[in-house]
Design a protein around this motif. Structure first.
Motif, PDB file in Angstrom:
ATOM      1  N   THR A   1      25.318  11.954  82.548  1.00  0.00           N
ATOM      2  CA  THR A   1      25.667  12.268  81.165  1.00  0.00           C
ATOM      3  C   THR A   1      24.527  11.869  80.243  1.00  0.00           C
ATOM      4  O   THR A   1      23.677  11.037  80.614  1.00  0.00           O
ATOM      5  CB  THR A   1      26.933  11.506  80.728  1.00  0.00           C
ATOM      6  OG1 THR A   1      26.637  10.104  80.670  1.00  0.00           O
ATOM      7  CG2 THR A   1      28.082  11.761  81.695  1.00  0.00           C
ATOM      8  N   PRO A   2      24.473  12.435  79.038  1.00  0.00           N
ATOM      9  CA  PRO A   2      23.431  12.032  78.088  1.00  0.00           C
ATOM     10  C   PRO A   2      23.451  10.534  77.796  1.00  0.00           C
ATOM     11  O   PRO A   2      22.392   9.902  77.674  1.00  0.00           O
ATOM     12  CB  PRO A   2      23.768  12.841  76.829  1.00  0.00           C
ATOM     13  CG  PRO A   2      24.528  14.024  77.334  1.00  0.00           C
ATOM     14  CD  PRO A   2      25.307  13.527  78.511  1.00  0.00           C
TER      15      PRO A   2
ATOM     16  N   HIS B   1      23.478  20.015  84.868  1.00  0.00           N
ATOM     17  CA  HIS B   1      22.054  20.263  85.167  1.00  0.00           C
ATOM     18  C   HIS B   1      21.346  19.024  85.701  1.00  0.00           C
ATOM     19  O   HIS B   1      20.563  19.109  86.657  1.00  0.00           O
ATOM     20  CB  HIS B   1      21.346  20.759  83.908  1.00  0.00           C
ATOM     21  CG  HIS B   1      19.950  21.227  84.146  1.00  0.00           C
ATOM     22  ND1 HIS B   1      19.642  22.306  84.939  1.00  0.00           N
ATOM     23  CD2 HIS B   1      18.745  20.738  83.707  1.00  0.00           C
ATOM     24  CE1 HIS B   1      18.329  22.494  84.968  1.00  0.00           C
ATOM     25  NE2 HIS B   1      17.764  21.547  84.239  1.00  0.00           N
ATOM     26  N   TYR B   2      21.607  17.854  85.090  1.00  0.00           N
ATOM     27  CA  TYR B   2      20.887  16.630  85.457  1.00  0.00           C
ATOM     28  C   TYR B   2      21.717  15.647  86.277  1.00  0.00           C
ATOM     29  O   TYR B   2      21.221  14.576  86.647  1.00  0.00           O
ATOM     30  CB  TYR B   2      20.376  15.930  84.192  1.00  0.00           C
ATOM     31  CG  TYR B   2      19.253  16.672  83.500  1.00  0.00           C
ATOM     32  CD1 TYR B   2      18.015  16.827  84.116  1.00  0.00           C
ATOM     33  CD2 TYR B   2      19.422  17.214  82.227  1.00  0.00           C
ATOM     34  CE1 TYR B   2      16.974  17.509  83.498  1.00  0.00           C
ATOM     35  CE2 TYR B   2      18.397  17.904  81.588  1.00  0.00           C
ATOM     36  CZ  TYR B   2      17.174  18.037  82.234  1.00  0.00           C
ATOM     37  OH  TYR B   2      16.144  18.722  81.611  1.00  0.00           O
TER      38      TYR B   2
ATOM     39  N   LEU C   1      18.222  22.155  77.355  1.00  0.00           N
ATOM     40  CA  LEU C   1      18.521  20.873  77.985  1.00  0.00           C
ATOM     41  C   LEU C   1      17.248  20.059  78.208  1.00  0.00           C
ATOM     42  O   LEU C   1      17.269  18.826  78.105  1.00  0.00           O
ATOM     43  CB  LEU C   1      19.248  21.094  79.314  1.00  0.00           C
ATOM     44  CG  LEU C   1      20.677  21.631  79.191  1.00  0.00           C
ATOM     45  CD1 LEU C   1      21.227  22.011  80.566  1.00  0.00           C
ATOM     46  CD2 LEU C   1      21.592  20.605  78.526  1.00  0.00           C
TER      47      LEU C   1
ATOM     48  N   ALA D   1      16.533  18.493  74.977  1.00  0.00           N
ATOM     49  CA  ALA D   1      17.508  17.422  74.758  1.00  0.00           C
ATOM     50  C   ALA D   1      17.112  16.166  75.516  1.00  0.00           C
ATOM     51  O   ALA D   1      17.194  15.048  74.990  1.00  0.00           O
ATOM     52  CB  ALA D   1      18.894  17.896  75.192  1.00  0.00           C
ATOM     53  N   ARG D   2      16.671  16.330  76.740  1.00  0.00           N
ATOM     54  CA  ARG D   2      16.280  15.169  77.544  1.00  0.00           C
ATOM     55  C   ARG D   2      15.072  14.466  76.924  1.00  0.00           C
ATOM     56  O   ARG D   2      15.013  13.229  76.884  1.00  0.00           O
ATOM     57  CB  ARG D   2      15.961  15.611  78.974  1.00  0.00           C
ATOM     58  CG  ARG D   2      15.796  14.455  79.952  1.00  0.00           C
ATOM     59  CD  ARG D   2      15.785  14.958  81.388  1.00  0.00           C
ATOM     60  NE  ARG D   2      15.856  13.845  82.312  1.00  0.00           N
ATOM     61  CZ  ARG D   2      14.795  13.239  82.849  1.00  0.00           C
ATOM     62  NH1 ARG D   2      13.578  13.678  82.544  1.00  0.00           N
ATOM     63  NH2 ARG D   2      14.930  12.223  83.678  1.00  0.00           N
TER      64      ARG D   2
ATOM     65  N   CYS E   1      27.319  20.434  79.981  1.00  0.00           N
ATOM     66  CA  CYS E   1      26.143  21.185  80.430  1.00  0.00           C
ATOM     67  C   CYS E   1      25.059  20.240  80.952  1.00  0.00           C
ATOM     68  O   CYS E   1      24.392  20.540  81.956  1.00  0.00           O
ATOM     69  CB  CYS E   1      25.593  22.034  79.284  1.00  0.00           C
ATOM     70  SG  CYS E   1      26.689  23.375  78.749  1.00  0.00           S
ATOM     71  N   TYR E   2      24.891  19.118  80.273  1.00  0.00           N
ATOM     72  CA  TYR E   2      23.864  18.147  80.670  1.00  0.00           C
ATOM     73  C   TYR E   2      24.182  17.576  82.053  1.00  0.00           C
ATOM     74  O   TYR E   2      23.309  17.459  82.910  1.00  0.00           O
ATOM     75  CB  TYR E   2      23.790  17.024  79.635  1.00  0.00           C
ATOM     76  CG  TYR E   2      22.508  16.223  79.692  1.00  0.00           C
ATOM     77  CD1 TYR E   2      21.443  16.544  78.868  1.00  0.00           C
ATOM     78  CD2 TYR E   2      22.369  15.141  80.568  1.00  0.00           C
ATOM     79  CE1 TYR E   2      20.261  15.807  78.909  1.00  0.00           C
ATOM     80  CE2 TYR E   2      21.199  14.411  80.615  1.00  0.00           C
ATOM     81  CZ  TYR E   2      20.141  14.747  79.784  1.00  0.00           C
ATOM     82  OH  TYR E   2      18.975  14.037  79.834  1.00  0.00           O
ATOM     83  N   ARG E   3      25.452  17.235  82.261  1.00  0.00           N
ATOM     84  CA  ARG E   3      25.866  16.687  83.555  1.00  0.00           C
ATOM     85  C   ARG E   3      25.664  17.710  84.675  1.00  0.00           C
ATOM     86  O   ARG E   3      25.209  17.375  85.770  1.00  0.00           O
ATOM     87  CB  ARG E   3      27.328  16.263  83.496  1.00  0.00           C
ATOM     88  CG  ARG E   3      27.835  15.668  84.825  1.00  0.00           C
ATOM     89  CD  ARG E   3      29.352  15.627  84.851  1.00  0.00           C
ATOM     90  NE  ARG E   3      29.877  14.601  83.984  1.00  0.00           N
ATOM     91  CZ  ARG E   3      30.117  13.343  84.384  1.00  0.00           C
ATOM     92  NH1 ARG E   3      29.860  12.991  85.627  1.00  0.00           N
ATOM     93  NH2 ARG E   3      30.616  12.467  83.544  1.00  0.00           N
TER      94      ARG E   3
ATOM     95  N   SER F   1      27.601  17.542  76.706  1.00  0.00           N
ATOM     96  CA  SER F   1      27.699  16.586  77.798  1.00  0.00           C
ATOM     97  C   SER F   1      28.014  17.272  79.117  1.00  0.00           C
ATOM     98  O   SER F   1      27.460  16.936  80.166  1.00  0.00           O
ATOM     99  CB  SER F   1      28.783  15.546  77.470  1.00  0.00           C
ATOM    100  OG  SER F   1      28.822  14.534  78.453  1.00  0.00           O
TER     101      SER F   1
ATOM    102  N   GLU G   1      21.995   8.692  80.766  1.00  0.00           N
ATOM    103  CA  GLU G   1      20.555   8.966  80.821  1.00  0.00           C
ATOM    104  C   GLU G   1      19.799   8.042  79.882  1.00  0.00           C
ATOM    105  O   GLU G   1      18.794   7.424  80.260  1.00  0.00           O
ATOM    106  CB  GLU G   1      20.284  10.424  80.429  1.00  0.00           C
ATOM    107  CG  GLU G   1      18.837  10.847  80.549  1.00  0.00           C
ATOM    108  CD  GLU G   1      18.467  11.279  81.945  1.00  0.00           C
ATOM    109  OE1 GLU G   1      18.120  10.397  82.763  1.00  0.00           O
ATOM    110  OE2 GLU G   1      18.527  12.494  82.222  1.00  0.00           O
TER     111      GLU G   1
END
Length: 333
Positions: free
Chosen positions: A319-320, A315-316, A279, A282-283, A311-313, A309, A323
Motif C-alpha cells: 500500500t502507499p 501494481h507494487y 503510479l 505516485a511512487r 491500484c497501487y497495491r 490504494s 511504501e
C-alpha cells in the motif's frame, strides 16, 4: 613515446578561479568527477593553473558517495572568498542532506554574492535554502515531479543544465561536463572548451537548450510516430488523465486502432500503460516528498484515495502507506 599535447594558448588570469565542491552525503560520484576532470584537463591543455578546487562538507573529516567511495575533505564548512564558485554535489536521499547547518551556510555565503550551483539532485538543497526563487533551474528527471510539487517559486526546466544569473544547476551524470565546458568557454574561449571535450572523448557537447531524457522512441525501443505522440500526451497529463478515445482522436486514429497499436508494441492496453505512468509518479512523490497520501493521489489523477490504494497495491504489492513507512525506515538506518 607518447606525444606531448599541443598547448592551447589563453590569456593568463590574474589568479586561478577556485571551485568549492560541497559534497553532500551519498553524492553522485560521476557528477562530481566529471566536473573536476574538466578543470584538471583545462589546466593541462593550457599549460597554466586556470582553476583550483577545494572540497568541503558538513560531515566531519570524510564524506561518502552513493557508490561507497569515501573522500577526505580539505576543510569543514567555513567562510569562502568572494570570487569562489560553489558547486553543491547531490545524489541519493538529498532531502536528508538538506540539514539546517547546510542551509544556513549556503544562505550566508549567497548573501555575500558568491556564484552557486547544484549538480545532480543538489538543486533541491539550493531551492530549500530559497536560493533558486524566481530562477530557472533543472534537476535529475527522477526528482522532477517532487521538486515541482514543493517549489512553486522556481521555474523548473528539463534542460541538461541551466545558468541563470549567479545560479547554476545540472541534471546529473555527464551533464556536469556540459556545464563546465560552457563555463570554460565563457572565460577562456571555445577552443579550450572543445579541446577539453575532445580529451574526454565527449563528441556531443550539449547546450542549455538540450533536454536531459532520451526521446520516447529511444526509451520504449519503438519508432512509431503516433505511438510516441500518445505517450508524450500521457506523460504531460498525469494529474488530469485524458481518455483513450480522445488520445486516439488527437493522432487521427480510432480507439480500436490505438488499442491494437499498444498491444502490438508494448503488450498492454493504453489504459494499463497510462496507469503505470501515474503510479510511477505516485511512487516518486511518496519517496521524495512529505505530501500526504491523499495529495499524492490527487496529483496523479486519482479522485478517490481508496481507488489509488487499490491500484497501487495491485501494481507494487504494497500500500502507499506501507511504501512510505518502509522508505522512511531505510533512510533512518
Amino acid at each position: 613515446m607518447i606525444p606531448e599535447l599541443e598547448t592551447i594558448e589563453v590569456d593568463a588570469p590574474k589568479a586561478p578561479t577556485r571551485f568549492v565542491f560541497v559534497l553532500l552525503d551519498k553524492f553522485t560520484l560521476l557528477s562530481f568527477a566529471a566536473a573536476v576532470e574538466c578543470l584538471r584537463i583545462a589546466n593541462r591543455l593550457s599549460g597554466q593553473t586556470l582553476y583550483t578546487w577545494h572540497i568541503t562538507s558538513d560531515s566531519d573529516g570524510e564524506v561518502t558517495s552513493s557508490a561507497g567511495v569515501r573522500f577526505t575533505i580539505d576543510a569543514p564548512l567555513g567562510e569562502l572568498n568572494r570570487e569562489d564558485i560553489v558547486l553543491v554535489c547531490g545524489g541519493m536521499d538529498v532531502h536528508k542532506a538538506a540539514t539546517k547547518r547546510m542551509l544556513n551556510w549556503l544562505r550566508r555565503e549567497a548573501r555575500r554574492g558568491l556564484r552557486m550551483g547544484g549538480l545532480c539532485t543538489a538543486s533541491y538543497v539550493l531551492a530549500k535554502a530559497g536560493l533558486l526563487d524566481g530562477k530557472r533551474a533543472t534537476i535529475h528527471w527522477e526528482n522532477h515531479d517532487a521538486f515541482l510539487e514543493e517549489f512553486d517559486e522556481v521555474d523548473l526546466t528539463k534542460s541538461v543544465f541551466v545558468v541563470d544569473g549567479n545560479r547554476m544547476s545540472t541534471a546529473g551524470g555527464t551533464s556536469s561536463i556540459d556545464l563546465m565546458l560552457s563555463l570554460i568557454a565563457d572565460t577562456h574561449g571555445e577552443k579550450l572548451a572543445n579541446a577539453v571535450a575532445d580529451q574526454q572523448i565527449y563528441s556531443s557537447i550539449r547546450t542549455d537548450q538540450d533536454t536531459q531524457r532520451l526521446s520516447v522512441p529511444t526509451r520504449i525501443g519503438v519508432r512509431h510516430p503516433k505511438l510516441s505522440q500518445v505517450i508524450q500526451a500521457m506523460e504531460a497529463n498525469i494529474e488530469e488523465p485524458i481518455s483513450p478515445s480522445i488520445l486516439a482522436r488527437e493522432v487521427g486514429m480510432s480507439t480500436r486502432q490505438l488499442e491494437r497499436l499498444f498491444r502490438r508494441y508494448l503488450n498492454r492496453s493504453p489504459k494499463r500503460y497510462y496507469m503505470e505512468l501515474r503510479l510511477q509518479k505516485a511512487r516518486n512523490l511518496l519517496m521524495q516528498t512529505d505530501m500526504t497520501v491523499i495529495n499524492v493521489a490527487l496529483a496523479c489523477g486519482f479522485a478517490s484515495p481508496s481507488h489509488f490504494s487499490k491500484c497501487y497495491r495491485a501494481h507494487y504489492h504494497t500500500t502507499p502507506y506501507r511504501e512510505r513507512g518502509a522508505h522512511g525506515a531505510r533512510l533512518s538506518v
